[in-house]
Design a protein around this motif. Structure first.
Motif, PDB file in Angstrom:
ATOM      1  N   LYS A  56      38.744 -30.389-118.252  1.00 13.40           N
ATOM      2  CA  LYS A  56      39.736 -30.266-117.176  1.00 13.40           C
ATOM      3  C   LYS A  56      39.057 -29.858-115.858  1.00 13.40           C
ATOM      4  O   LYS A  56      39.325 -30.435-114.816  1.00 13.40           O
ATOM      5  CB  LYS A  56      40.786 -29.222-117.556  1.00 13.40           C
ATOM      6  CG  LYS A  56      41.999 -29.210-116.637  1.00 13.40           C
ATOM      7  CD  LYS A  56      43.019 -28.169-117.074  1.00 13.40           C
ATOM      8  CE  LYS A  56      43.768 -28.681-118.284  1.00 13.40           C
ATOM      9  NZ  LYS A  56      44.875 -27.802-118.681  1.00 13.40           N
ATOM     10  N   ALA A  57      38.137 -28.914-115.934  1.00 14.43           N
ATOM     11  CA  ALA A  57      37.452 -28.433-114.730  1.00 14.43           C
ATOM     12  C   ALA A  57      36.528 -29.483-114.134  1.00 14.43           C
ATOM     13  O   ALA A  57      36.406 -29.591-112.913  1.00 14.43           O
ATOM     14  CB  ALA A  57      36.661 -27.166-115.049  1.00 14.43           C
ATOM     15  N   LEU A  58      35.894 -30.281-114.996  1.00 12.87           N
ATOM     16  CA  LEU A  58      34.922 -31.264-114.517  1.00 12.87           C
ATOM     17  C   LEU A  58      35.548 -32.624-114.223  1.00 12.87           C
ATOM     18  O   LEU A  58      34.868 -33.533-113.776  1.00 12.87           O
ATOM     19  CB  LEU A  58      33.789 -31.429-115.540  1.00 12.87           C
ATOM     20  CG  LEU A  58      32.925 -30.200-115.761  1.00 12.87           C
ATOM     21  CD1 LEU A  58      31.984 -30.422-116.927  1.00 12.87           C
ATOM     22  CD2 LEU A  58      32.153 -29.832-114.510  1.00 12.87           C
ATOM     23  N   LYS A  59      36.821 -32.768-114.469  1.00 15.09           N
ATOM     24  CA  LYS A  59      37.545 -34.021-114.200  1.00 15.09           C
ATOM     25  C   LYS A  59      36.972 -35.166-115.040  1.00 15.09           C
ATOM     26  O   LYS A  59      35.999 -35.807-114.662  1.00 15.09           O
ATOM     27  CB  LYS A  59      37.491 -34.397-112.723  1.00 15.09           C
ATOM     28  CG  LYS A  59      37.872 -33.293-111.770  1.00 15.09           C
ATOM     29  CD  LYS A  59      39.310 -33.393-111.359  1.00 15.09           C
ATOM     30  CE  LYS A  59      39.671 -32.472-110.233  1.00 15.09           C
ATOM     31  NZ  LYS A  59      39.856 -31.100-110.579  1.00 15.09           N
ATOM     32  N   LYS A  60      37.598 -35.390-116.185  1.00 19.68           N
ATOM     33  CA  LYS A  60      37.160 -36.426-117.117  1.00 19.68           C
ATOM     34  C   LYS A  60      36.895 -37.748-116.385  1.00 19.68           C
ATOM     35  O   LYS A  60      37.687 -38.192-115.581  1.00 19.68           O
ATOM     36  CB  LYS A  60      38.233 -36.639-118.189  1.00 19.68           C
ATOM     37  CG  LYS A  60      37.799 -37.532-119.304  1.00 19.68           C
ATOM     38  CD  LYS A  60      38.831 -37.583-120.397  1.00 19.68           C
ATOM     39  CE  LYS A  60      38.344 -38.450-121.530  1.00 19.68           C
ATOM     40  NZ  LYS A  60      39.260 -38.439-122.638  1.00 19.68           N
ATOM     41  N   GLY A  61      35.742 -38.351-116.681  1.00 24.39           N
ATOM     42  CA  GLY A  61      35.364 -39.613-116.059  1.00 24.39           C
ATOM     43  C   GLY A  61      34.508 -39.462-114.806  1.00 24.39           C
ATOM     44  O   GLY A  61      33.946 -40.427-114.323  1.00 24.39           O
ATOM     45  N   SER A  62      34.382 -38.242-114.292  1.00 24.11           N
ATOM     46  CA  SER A  62      33.586 -38.020-113.085  1.00 24.11           C
ATOM     47  C   SER A  62      32.095 -37.967-113.434  1.00 24.11           C
ATOM     48  O   SER A  62      31.714 -37.893-114.597  1.00 24.11           O
ATOM     49  CB  SER A  62      33.995 -36.699-112.425  1.00 24.11           C
ATOM     50  OG  SER A  62      33.597 -35.608-113.240  1.00 24.11           O
ATOM     51  N   LYS A  63      31.251 -37.980-112.407  1.00 19.01           N
ATOM     52  CA  LYS A  63      29.802 -37.876-112.616  1.00 19.01           C
ATOM     53  C   LYS A  63      29.455 -36.529-113.247  1.00 19.01           C
ATOM     54  O   LYS A  63      28.564 -36.446-114.075  1.00 19.01           O
ATOM     55  CB  LYS A  63      29.050 -38.060-111.303  1.00 19.01           C
ATOM     56  CG  LYS A  63      29.063 -39.488-110.809  1.00 19.01           C
ATOM     57  CD  LYS A  63      27.739 -39.803-110.150  1.00 19.01           C
ATOM     58  CE  LYS A  63      27.738 -41.172-109.553  1.00 19.01           C
ATOM     59  NZ  LYS A  63      27.325 -42.197-110.475  1.00 19.01           N
ATOM     60  N   GLN A  64      30.184 -35.484-112.822  1.00 17.44           N
ATOM     61  CA  GLN A  64      29.960 -34.150-113.400  1.00 17.44           C
ATOM     62  C   GLN A  64      30.224 -34.191-114.903  1.00 17.44           C
ATOM     63  O   GLN A  64      29.448 -33.662-115.694  1.00 17.44           O
ATOM     64  CB  GLN A  64      30.919 -33.139-112.794  1.00 17.44           C
ATOM     65  CG  GLN A  64      30.777 -32.890-111.338  1.00 17.44           C
ATOM     66  CD  GLN A  64      31.930 -32.021-110.871  1.00 17.44           C
ATOM     67  OE1 GLN A  64      32.249 -31.022-111.496  1.00 17.44           O
ATOM     68  NE2 GLN A  64      32.557 -32.402-109.785  1.00 17.44           N
ATOM     69  N   HIS A  65      31.326 -34.817-115.264  1.00 19.63           N
ATOM     70  CA  HIS A  65      31.713 -34.898-116.671  1.00 19.63           C
ATOM     71  C   HIS A  65      30.691 -35.708-117.464  1.00 19.63           C
ATOM     72  O   HIS A  65      30.331 -35.341-118.587  1.00 19.63           O
ATOM     73  CB  HIS A  65      33.114 -35.519-116.796  1.00 19.63           C
ATOM     74  CG  HIS A  65      33.648 -35.529-118.178  1.00 19.63           C
ATOM     75  ND1 HIS A  65      33.761 -36.683-118.902  1.00 19.63           N
ATOM     76  CD2 HIS A  65      34.069 -34.530-118.994  1.00 19.63           C
ATOM     77  CE1 HIS A  65      34.241 -36.395-120.100  1.00 19.63           C
ATOM     78  NE2 HIS A  65      34.445 -35.095-120.173  1.00 19.63           N
ATOM     79  N   GLU A  66      30.195 -36.790-116.888  1.00 20.01           N
ATOM     80  CA  GLU A  66      29.176 -37.607-117.554  1.00 20.01           C
ATOM     81  C   GLU A  66      27.905 -36.805-117.794  1.00 20.01           C
ATOM     82  O   GLU A  66      27.302 -36.885-118.862  1.00 20.01           O
ATOM     83  CB  GLU A  66      28.873 -38.851-116.734  1.00 20.01           C
ATOM     84  CG  GLU A  66      29.995 -39.870-116.745  1.00 20.01           C
ATOM     85  CD  GLU A  66      29.752 -41.032-115.789  1.00 20.01           C
ATOM     86  OE1 GLU A  66      28.586 -41.296-115.434  1.00 20.01           O
ATOM     87  OE2 GLU A  66      30.748 -41.669-115.402  1.00 20.01           O
ATOM     88  N   GLY A  67      27.496 -36.025-116.785  1.00 19.21           N
ATOM     89  CA  GLY A  67      26.317 -35.170-116.928  1.00 19.21           C
ATOM     90  C   GLY A  67      26.514 -34.114-118.006  1.00 19.21           C
ATOM     91  O   GLY A  67      25.611 -33.814-118.789  1.00 19.21           O
ATOM     92  N   TYR A  68      27.712 -33.565-118.043  1.00 16.01           N
ATOM     93  CA  TYR A  68      28.080 -32.568-119.051  1.00 16.01           C
ATOM     94  C   TYR A  68      27.962 -33.171-120.450  1.00 16.01           C
ATOM     95  O   TYR A  68      27.362 -32.592-121.346  1.00 16.01           O
ATOM     96  CB  TYR A  68      29.514 -32.102-118.766  1.00 16.01           C
ATOM     97  CG  TYR A  68      30.162 -31.242-119.823  1.00 16.01           C
ATOM     98  CD1 TYR A  68      29.842 -29.893-119.935  1.00 16.01           C
ATOM     99  CD2 TYR A  68      31.118 -31.760-120.682  1.00 16.01           C
ATOM    100  CE1 TYR A  68      30.457 -29.092-120.882  1.00 16.01           C
ATOM    101  CE2 TYR A  68      31.744 -30.973-121.632  1.00 16.01           C
ATOM    102  CZ  TYR A  68      31.411 -29.633-121.722  1.00 16.01           C
ATOM    103  OH  TYR A  68      32.021 -28.844-122.654  1.00 16.01           O
ATOM    104  N   LEU A  69      28.523 -34.365-120.625  1.00 15.48           N
ATOM    105  CA  LEU A  69      28.488 -35.021-121.930  1.00 15.48           C
ATOM    106  C   LEU A  69      27.064 -35.364-122.359  1.00 15.48           C
ATOM    107  O   LEU A  69      26.708 -35.238-123.530  1.00 15.48           O
ATOM    108  CB  LEU A  69      29.351 -36.279-121.921  1.00 15.48           C
ATOM    109  CG  LEU A  69      30.864 -36.053-121.808  1.00 15.48           C
ATOM    110  CD1 LEU A  69      31.587 -37.389-121.744  1.00 15.48           C
ATOM    111  CD2 LEU A  69      31.382 -35.202-122.945  1.00 15.48           C
ATOM    112  N   LYS A  70      26.253 -35.782-121.396  1.00 13.45           N
ATOM    113  CA  LYS A  70      24.866 -36.134-121.709  1.00 13.45           C
ATOM    114  C   LYS A  70      24.096 -34.896-122.183  1.00 13.45           C
ATOM    115  O   LYS A  70      23.389 -34.950-123.190  1.00 13.45           O
ATOM    116  CB  LYS A  70      24.189 -36.751-120.482  1.00 13.45           C
ATOM    117  CG  LYS A  70      22.840 -37.328-120.763  1.00 13.45           C
ATOM    118  CD  LYS A  70      22.299 -38.070-119.563  1.00 13.45           C
ATOM    119  CE  LYS A  70      20.970 -38.724-119.896  1.00 13.45           C
ATOM    120  NZ  LYS A  70      20.443 -39.486-118.799  1.00 13.45           N
ATOM    121  N   SER A  71      24.258 -33.798-121.481  1.00 11.47           N
ATOM    122  CA  SER A  71      23.588 -32.563-121.887  1.00 11.47           C
ATOM    123  C   SER A  71      24.112 -32.075-123.227  1.00 11.47           C
ATOM    124  O   SER A  71      23.355 -31.604-124.072  1.00 11.47           O
ATOM    125  CB  SER A  71      23.801 -31.462-120.847  1.00 11.47           C
ATOM    126  OG  SER A  71      23.164 -31.767-119.653  1.00 11.47           O
TER     127      SER A  71
END
Length: 142
Positions: A56-71
């Motif tokens: 919710k904080a990183l906004k699903k689908g955003s670049k932040q969220h993608e980076g989060y998922l990768k890590s």
């Protein structure tokens, strides 16, 4: 002076945004490690709640969220006992790593081996070599 301030803001925003995603993925990884050790339902639920909060904080689908998922993916692989991808290996070595993973993984952890196979395939640019890798690494898991 105003232009310099705006320039600094534009330069620093991506740093804080990605630092935030990195911090959240580390927090989530720590939670998952703790839940794996404790094996309690409360710890597992806490991790699920934390993940929801992060998404919710990183906004699903955003670049932040993608980076989060990768890590986070890297952390989950580590927790599952799946080795990290080393793109500098030869194709034969990559095949051996995938086959060893398949051979040693429990049924639950085999998905990590398939991901490892996929990640290694992405590191091979030559199409014929990639085909050979895919065939060889698929047959070792049978």
């Amino acid at each position: 002076m105003k232009k310099i301030t705006i320039l600094w803001i534009l330069i620093l925003i991506p740093y804080f945004v990605f630092a935030n995603a990195e911090k959240k993925s580390k927090e989530m990884c720590d939670c998952l490690k703790e839940a794996k050790i404790s094996q309690t339902e409360n710890d597992k639920k806490e991790c699920l709640n934390l993940r929801e909060k992060h998404v919710k904080a990183l906004k699903k689908g955003s670049k932040q969220h993608e980076g989060y998922l990768k890590s986070l993916s890297s952390c989950e692989q580590e927790l599952a006992g799946v080795p990290q991808v080393d793109p500098n290996l030869t194709t034969e070595e990559k095949t051996k790593v995938v086959c060893d993973c398949m051979k040693n993984a429990s049924k639950q952890n085999r998905m990590g081996c398939f991901k490892l196979q996929s990640d290694y395939a992405k590191t091979i640019s030559d199409m014929e070599e990639k085909k050979a890798f895919n065939l060889n690494s698929q047959t070792c898991g049978e």
